[in-house]
Scaffold this active site. Structure first.
Site, short mmCIF file in Angstrom:
data_model
loop_
_atom_site.label_atom_id
_atom_site.label_comp_id
_atom_site.label_asym_id
_atom_site.label_seq_id
_atom_site.Cartn_x
_atom_site.Cartn_y
_atom_site.Cartn_z
N HIS A 183 -34.61 123.84 76.00
CA HIS A 183 -35.36 122.82 76.73
C HIS A 183 -36.55 122.40 75.87
O HIS A 183 -37.39 123.22 75.51
CB HIS A 183 -35.82 123.33 78.09
CG HIS A 183 -34.70 123.42 79.08
ND1 HIS A 183 -34.70 124.32 80.14
CD2 HIS A 183 -33.56 122.70 79.20
CE1 HIS A 183 -33.59 124.15 80.84
NE2 HIS A 183 -32.89 123.18 80.30
N ARG A 185 -39.45 120.81 75.99
CA ARG A 185 -40.89 120.92 76.26
C ARG A 185 -41.40 122.35 76.33
O ARG A 185 -42.60 122.58 76.44
CB ARG A 185 -41.21 120.22 77.57
CG ARG A 185 -40.55 120.84 78.80
CD ARG A 185 -40.70 119.94 79.99
NE ARG A 185 -40.01 120.44 81.19
CZ ARG A 185 -39.88 119.72 82.31
NH1 ARG A 185 -40.38 118.51 82.38
NH2 ARG A 185 -39.24 120.22 83.34
N ARG A 241 -37.26 117.22 78.40
CA ARG A 241 -36.55 118.48 78.60
C ARG A 241 -35.15 118.48 77.97
O ARG A 241 -34.72 119.48 77.40
CB ARG A 241 -36.43 118.71 80.12
CG ARG A 241 -35.46 119.80 80.56
CD ARG A 241 -35.38 119.81 82.08
NE ARG A 241 -34.28 120.60 82.60
CZ ARG A 241 -34.41 121.81 83.16
NH1 ARG A 241 -35.58 122.38 83.21
NH2 ARG A 241 -33.36 122.43 83.66
N ASN A 257 -28.69 123.20 79.29
CA ASN A 257 -28.54 124.43 80.05
C ASN A 257 -27.89 124.21 81.41
O ASN A 257 -27.99 125.04 82.31
CB ASN A 257 -29.90 125.12 80.22
CG ASN A 257 -29.74 126.61 80.50
OD1 ASN A 257 -28.85 127.26 79.94
ND2 ASN A 257 -30.59 127.15 81.37
N ARG A 258 -27.22 123.08 81.56
CA ARG A 258 -26.32 122.83 82.69
C ARG A 258 -24.96 122.37 82.19
O ARG A 258 -24.10 121.98 82.97
CB ARG A 258 -26.89 121.75 83.62
CG ARG A 258 -28.25 122.07 84.22
CD ARG A 258 -28.21 123.26 85.16
NE ARG A 258 -29.53 123.48 85.76
CZ ARG A 258 -30.48 124.23 85.24
NH1 ARG A 258 -30.25 124.86 84.06
NH2 ARG A 258 -31.64 124.40 85.83
N TYR A 310 -41.33 128.36 82.06
CA TYR A 310 -42.31 129.40 82.23
C TYR A 310 -41.98 130.16 83.52
O TYR A 310 -41.10 129.77 84.27
CB TYR A 310 -43.74 128.81 82.32
CG TYR A 310 -43.96 127.86 83.50
CD1 TYR A 310 -44.54 128.31 84.69
CD2 TYR A 310 -43.57 126.53 83.41
CE1 TYR A 310 -44.75 127.46 85.76
CE2 TYR A 310 -43.77 125.67 84.49
CZ TYR A 310 -44.34 126.14 85.67
OH TYR A 310 -44.52 125.30 86.74
N TYR A 362 -33.06 130.65 91.09
CA TYR A 362 -32.38 129.58 91.81
C TYR A 362 -31.03 129.33 91.16
O TYR A 362 -30.87 129.54 89.95
CB TYR A 362 -33.21 128.28 91.86
CG TYR A 362 -33.47 127.64 90.52
CD1 TYR A 362 -32.58 126.72 89.97
CD2 TYR A 362 -34.63 127.93 89.81
CE1 TYR A 362 -32.82 126.11 88.75
CE2 TYR A 362 -34.88 127.33 88.59
CZ TYR A 362 -33.98 126.43 88.06
OH TYR A 362 -34.23 125.84 86.86
#
Length: 424
Positions: A183, A185, A241, A257-258, A310, A362
């Site tokens: 990602h 950022r 991102r 990451n999806r 984070y 999540y």
């Protein structure tokens, strides 16, 4: 104007107003709201809010009762979002009143960054440009025996994604793989991987644990996986991102990451969403290429770690579901993660939450930890959210790079001991 029309209109306003005179994305007046659900009803409410506002930038998704939800909202959307999210008893606070102020402060702190790009003078306590990182990788590999550059994959824009391959013993066949910067950022991720590489190599021969780790395993460590996105976040949009796939007919970028191929298909189908999953599993060259690279090691691949920020989490599969789905290695994954966290905590007293990615943080389909375990068959497959817990978010000050690296280095030594004991 209906809800769908309102959301579309608001999104157009965001895109139109977000760019300054020179094309660089600015976040003047953007707020980050923090909402902490205190009951299961409030948590479900916030999950519904997140579903309705899927094109908003949720820095922290609704996950658990008592765990804050952070969401960045443009000036044009703030009133409608607060109205939509409000319900009796639920407190909505402004965590960051102007995101651009944080970006400007960060830029001011970074302005004195050195220009040297050789390993001897490389500043490990800075958020370096990719050009400096690449130059450092070249110099570091040529300056240390047993270290070489290896191409892992390519990006949408044609960049070659390199890792540093640390192979101190010609007899080592087991492989440990670490990547950062998927990602764009999350700048502390590449900085941490770079520091880990330096710490491993610098302590080889003087630290018994590190020496054993590097003698018994080949370590492949990729500082910047999403090169296109990282460059873009440095030059054009600090909050970027995704990768830089233009997605003809829609907003740019796929969330890498999806996009992995284990349980792909449950993330956002909206090209404008931060978690847009792509057109199909492994549609992005970054991921299809890295899968081919990692599969070439077969059963010798014993570790897969993906560093993010984070939140301070150390998470293991499964990530694709919010339900606790059994698998045979869960207890060992958890036990090792707890040992690692104890070592992390012992350095600077920072707590990292240990748990199962989907149920405890999540659910997210097509994620890296599930890819490592489900597709590659790596028992010790983890996704790690680095500092901090929410004070600075993605804009962690450079002064925290070194302590972050120090605590993760301690954790990695504990993890390395387990790898050597189990597989060497």
């Amino acid at each position: 104007m209906g809800v769908v029309q309102l959301l579309r209109f608001a999104f157009v306003v965001v895109i139109t107003c977000q760019f300054g005179a020179h094309g660089k994305v600015r976040y003047d007046g953007y707020k980050v709201f923090r909402i902490t659900p205190r009951t299961q009803d409030e948590l479900k409410w916030m999950q519904g809010v997140a579903d309705r506002w899927e094109t908003l930038d949720f820095w922290k998704h609704p996950t658990k009762v008592g765990r804050p939800v952070d969401v960045m909202v443009s000036p044009a959307q703030q009133l409608d979002f607060v109205r939509s999210a409000s319900r009796p008893g639920l407190e909505i606070t402004t965590w960051i009143s102007n995101v651009q102020d944080m970006i400007d402060r960060e830029a001011a702190e970074m302005i004195n960054s050195k220009n040297e790009v050789n390993a001897a003078n490389f500043d490990y306590n800075k958020y370096n440009t990719y050009e400096k990182i690449f130059a450092w990788m070249n110099d570091f590999s040529s300056s240390h025996s047993g270290v070489s550059m290896v191409q892992v994959t390519t990006t949408y824009e044609g960049e070659r994604v390199y890792g540093l391959r640390i192979a101190k013993s010609p007899s080592a066949t087991n492989v440990a793989y670490i990547q950062g910067g998927i990602h764009a950022r999350e700048w502390v991720s590449p900085a941490t991987v770079i520091n880990l590489i330096n710490m491993f190599v610098s302590n080889y021969g003087s630290d018994d644990t590190v020496t054993s780790m590097l003698d018994n395993f080949v370590w492949i460590m990729v500082p910047v996986y999403n090169i296109d996105g990282y460059k873009f976040s440095r030059i054009e949009d600090r909050m970027w991102r995704k990768n830089r796939n233009p997605n003809t007919g829609g907003c740019a970028g796929v969330d890498l990451n999806r996009n992995y191929d284990y349980e792909w298909g449950g993330a956002s189908k909206s090209k404008c969403a931060q978690d847009y999953q792509g057109t199909e599993a492994l549609s992005e060259p970054e991921n299809s290429g890295s899968k081919a690279f990692l599969q070439s090691f077969g059963s010798n691949l014993k570790l897969f770690i993906d560093f993010h920020s984070y939140g301070q989490y150390w998470l293991y599969p499964w990530g694709y579901t919010r339900f606790d789905v059994a698998h045979p290695d869960k207890d060992e994954q958890n036990a090792l993660a707890i040992k690692v966290e104890n070592s992390i905590n012992s350095v600077h007293n920072k707590n990292y939450f240990v748990g199962e990615s989907g149920p405890d943080m999540y659910p997210a389909t097509g994620g890296s930890e599930d890819f490592g375990y489900g597709s590659l068959g790596v028992k010790y497959s983890y996704v790690v959210e680095l500092r901090d817990e929410g004070t600075f978010g993605f804009e962690l000050p450079e002064r925290q790079i070194q302590p972050t690296a120090e605590e993760i280095y301690a954790g990695m030594k504990t993890l390395g001991q387990q790898l050597v004991a189990e597989y060497a």
